[in-house]
Design a protein around this motif. Structure first.
Motif, PDB file in Angstrom:
ATOM      1  N   SER A 204       0.820  -1.214   0.000  1.00 28.45           N
ATOM      2  CA  SER A 204       0.000   0.000   0.000  1.00 28.45           C
ATOM      3  C   SER A 204       0.852   1.260   0.000  1.00 28.45           C
ATOM      4  CB  SER A 204      -0.928   0.002   1.221  1.00 28.45           C
ATOM      5  OG  SER A 204      -0.185   0.150   2.427  1.00 28.45           O
ATOM      6  N   LEU A 205       2.147   1.107   0.297  1.00 26.29           N
ATOM      7  CA  LEU A 205       3.050   2.255   0.315  1.00 26.29           C
ATOM      8  C   LEU A 205       3.389   2.739  -1.092  1.00 26.29           C
ATOM      9  CD1 LEU A 205       5.522   1.013   3.081  1.00 26.29           C
ATOM     10  CD2 LEU A 205       3.604   2.615   3.341  1.00 26.29           C
ATOM     11  N   TRP A 206       3.127   1.884  -2.112  1.00 28.22           N
ATOM     12  CA  TRP A 206       3.448   2.241  -3.492  1.00 28.22           C
ATOM     13  C   TRP A 206       2.181   2.537  -4.276  1.00 28.22           C
ATOM     14  CZ3 TRP A 206       5.851  -2.378  -1.511  1.00 28.22           C
ATOM     15  CH2 TRP A 206       7.171  -2.180  -1.134  1.00 28.22           C
ATOM     16  N   ALA A 207       2.148   3.700  -4.886  1.00 31.13           N
ATOM     17  CA  ALA A 207       1.005   4.051  -5.731  1.00 31.13           C
ATOM     18  C   ALA A 207       0.935   3.104  -6.917  1.00 31.13           C
ATOM     19  CB  ALA A 207       1.138   5.490  -6.211  1.00 31.13           C
ATOM     20  N   GLY A 208      -0.262   2.818  -7.359  1.00 32.61           N
ATOM     21  CA  GLY A 208      -0.437   1.958  -8.519  1.00 32.61           C
ATOM     22  C   GLY A 208      -0.539   0.493  -8.185  1.00 32.61           C
ATOM     23  N   THR A 209      -0.605   0.141  -6.898  1.00 32.25           N
ATOM     24  CA  THR A 209      -0.737  -1.255  -6.498  1.00 32.25           C
ATOM     25  C   THR A 209      -2.156  -1.528  -6.005  1.00 32.25           C
ATOM     26  OG1 THR A 209      -0.078  -0.857  -4.201  1.00 32.25           O
ATOM     27  CG2 THR A 209       1.679  -1.332  -5.797  1.00 32.25           C
ATOM     28  N   PHE A 210      -2.479  -2.805  -5.936  1.00 34.51           N
ATOM     29  CA  PHE A 210      -3.785  -3.196  -5.414  1.00 34.51           C
ATOM     30  C   PHE A 210      -3.914  -2.777  -3.945  1.00 34.51           C
ATOM     31  CE2 PHE A 210      -6.360  -6.418  -3.172  1.00 34.51           C
ATOM     32  CZ  PHE A 210      -7.588  -6.167  -3.775  1.00 34.51           C
ATOM     33  N   GLY A 211      -2.857  -2.954  -3.165  1.00 33.79           N
ATOM     34  CA  GLY A 211      -2.892  -2.563  -1.766  1.00 33.79           C
ATOM     35  C   GLY A 211      -3.148  -1.083  -1.597  1.00 33.79           C
TER      36      GLY A 211
END
Length: 285
Positions: A204-211
């Motif tokens: 979730s810390l990275w933009a563009g991920t499912f999290g």
């Protein structure tokens, strides 16, 4: 056997990576369609009566593959009217498939009737929308959000599976579903669910991920129990296929992937996770 597994895994990863980085998204979506059709064929081999299952299972899988390729071409060409409109697949088929997994699929796994007759008309019919919905969700996510988003979702299943395997071997004592899959343990299942939670928290810390998409919609602390639910569903998908194989008296769904069994053996956990991932993230609505 180990060498065969490694060679097959390297080839599969190379093909997957090449399709993902291709400038033409058609290749990856078509690869997803091929995987879904193969899994559908293998599923039907487990649930249709013998005979005439060979002809029926092949015919259904071929028609499903052709239909998915036709939709792929229409979606990428921008023709989204009528039957090519993805709305019917995402808003109607996907929730219906998710409901069957949640109520009937979970119930079948909990009952663990491994001694039941293998032939099942209901599960045979369900195999088609189950495979189609998973494909439609991943295909639309890929076209709308990109390869990184899809990989981050698939990684949730992979992390849960790896965590469950190693924790089960190291600490497993109590059997999770002895009549369905004697090798799986409660300790391994808990580790798998925790692995899914940790992955969503980190990704979730990275933009563009499912999290990241989950956290944007639900907040960080609500996204974690959702990740746990998806981890549980991945275990349900694994146990459900094990149930079908045990009823049919088969070790693997097929021998399409040397050293790994069948395609269904590789994506069994993804089939129930993908519909819920769409509904809970809301990324395509």
């Amino acid at each position: 056997m180990l060498g065969q597994r490694i060679v097959t895994a390297v080839i599969l990863l190379a093909v997957l990576a090449a399709a993902m980085i291709s400038a033409n998204p058609w290749w990856f979506v078509a690869l997803l369609a091929l995987a879904a059709a193969c899994a559908n064929w293998e599923w039907l081999r487990l649930t249709l009566p013998q005979p005439p299952s060979p002809l029926i299972s092949v015919g259904v899988a071929v028609l499903l593959f052709a239909g998915m390729l036709a939709l792929t071409s229409a979606w990428l060409a921008g023709d989204r009217g009528g039957v090519a409109d993805p709305v019917w697949a995402l808003r109607y088929v996907t929730p219906a498939v998710a409901a069957v997994w949640l109520f009937a699929g979970v119930a079948a796994v909990v009952r663990g009737r491994a001694d039941a007759p293998p032939a099942s008309l209901g599960w045979s019919v369900f195999s088609v929308p189950a495979a189609f919905a998973a494909w439609a969700v991943l295909a639309q996510m890929f076209m709308a959000r990109g390869a990184g988003f899809v990989v981050s979702l698939l990684a949730l299943v992979w992390v849960a599976d790896i965590a469950a395997y190693f924790a089960g071997r190291a600490f497993g004592r109590r059997k999770l579903a002895p009549r369905v899959s004697p090798g799986k343990t409660i300790e391994g299942a808990i580790a798998g669910v925790l692995g899914a939670v940790v992955w969503i928290g980190l990704s979730s810390l990275w933009a563009g991920t499912f999290g990241h998409a989950l956290v944007e919609r639900w907040t960080f602390w609500l996204a974690l129990p959702i990740a746990a639910l998806l981890g549980v569903l991945s275990i349900v998908g694994d146990l459900f296929e094990s149930l079908l194989k045990r009823r049919a008296g088969r070790k693997d769904s097929s021998t399409l992937l040397p050293g790994h069994g069948g395609v269904y053996d590789r994506i069994d956990a993804i089939l129930p996770v993908a519909p819920f991932a769409l509904l809970l993230s809301g990324v395509l609505f």
